[in-house]
Design an enzyme around this catalytic site. Structure first.
Site: not given
Ligand code: NAD
Length: 240
Positions: A86, A104, A202, A219
């Site tokens: 995503q 996405h 996490l 992670a």
């Molecule tokens: P989300 O923000 O809804 O959830 C993030 C999840 O990651 C949470 O469940 C949290 O517990 C977990 N998390 C946080 N830190 C962690 C770690 N160190 N190790 C393991 N898990 C950890 O994000 P989502 O579920 O990916 O939501 C989807 C949307 O977020 C998508 O539309 C995506 O495009 C977008 N998104 C992408 C980025 C990116 O490209 N890096 C950044 C922010 C959001």
């Protein structure tokens, strides 16, 4: 063994890229409806472009972490591994993963809302001035935008994703809250067609109890540990 790994913002958190829904997440600072929904984009395309420009700037200098590298290594083993993400940050590819399905889209590219063609990164200016930018494919002005899926739009490559889910033996969700559709229903779909579902996050999420098995922690620790001992993991998963 066929494995689908679905990753979310959590896998990139330790690379310094904020997630959306955690305490310090992007949606605590920005109105998601305004900057990242189809409706918000149609109301003010420049506002949406400026938001994703900030994300592009924030991504500068950020590197993959141990979890991205571990998944790239897993692709080089005997198993057939499809990575669906995503995320729009491109860190899986930077870590060496192949054929990543970016459902996405990506911060690398632009997209034309008129001719629906993807413009290459070479064409993405430092600042996208939506009103004056011209699509070099259809010559329309004002329709170039970041190549990302806004809320309310259909994600990319859904046919390939459902085919992989249908065929897989194991579905692994890494660092995703399970709150964004349709990705949140992938686990149900894969399980429904016989796969075992594994959650790596996490902490436990609102949907943890629906998974067959889960491992919790950062992670960058949990993913390399499980990939390093993958055959043992598979045994536990298949017995779950
Ligand atoms: P989300 O923000 O809804 O959830 C993030 C999840 O990651 C949470 O469940 C949290 O517990 C977990 N998390 C946080 N830190 C962690 C770690 N160190 N190790 C393991 N898990 C950890 O994000 P989502 O579920 O990916 O939501 C989807 C949307 O977020 C998508 O539309 C995506 O495009 C977008 N998104 C992408 C980025 C990116 O490209 N890096 C950044 C922010 C959001």
């Amino acid at each position: 063994m066929r494995i689908v790994v679905m990753t979310g913002a959590g896998i990139s958190a330790e690379s310094g890229i904020p997630t959306y829904r955690d305490e310090d997440g992007l949606w605590t600072q920005h109105n998601m409806e305004e900057v990242a929904s189809r409706k918000g984009y149609l109301e003010d395309p420049q506002r949406a472009a400026d938001f994703f420009e900030k994300l592009r700037e924030a991504k500068q200098g950020k590197a993959p972490n141990a979890a991205h590298y571990a998944l790239a290594a897993l692709q080089n083993r005997d198993h057939e591994v499809t990575i669906v993400t995503q995320n729009i940050d491109g860190l899986h590819q930077e870590a060496g993963s192949r054929d990543v399905i970016e459902m996405h889209g990506s911060l690398r590219d632009m997209y034309c809302d008129t001719c629906t063609r993807h413009a290459g990164v070479y064409a993405y200016p430092e600042h996208l001035d939506v009103a004056s930018a011209v699509c070099f494919s259809c010559a329309q002005t004002g329709t170039l935008r970041p190549d990302v899926t806004y809320f309310g739009e259909v994600p990319r490559r859904m046919g390939e994703i459902y085919q992989a889910l249908f065929e897989c033996d194991v579905y692994m969700a890494v660092g995703t809250s399970g709150e964004v559709q349709p990705a949140s229903s992938f686990m149900i779909f894969a399980q429904g067609y016989g796969a075992k579902a594994v959650e790596l996050n996490l902490t436990r999420t609102d949907v943890s109890e629906l998974y067959d098995i889960g491992w919790y922690g950062p992670a960058s620790n949990v993913v390399p540990m499980l990939v390093g001992d993958f055959d043992n993991l598979l045994e536990k998963v298949l017995d779950s």
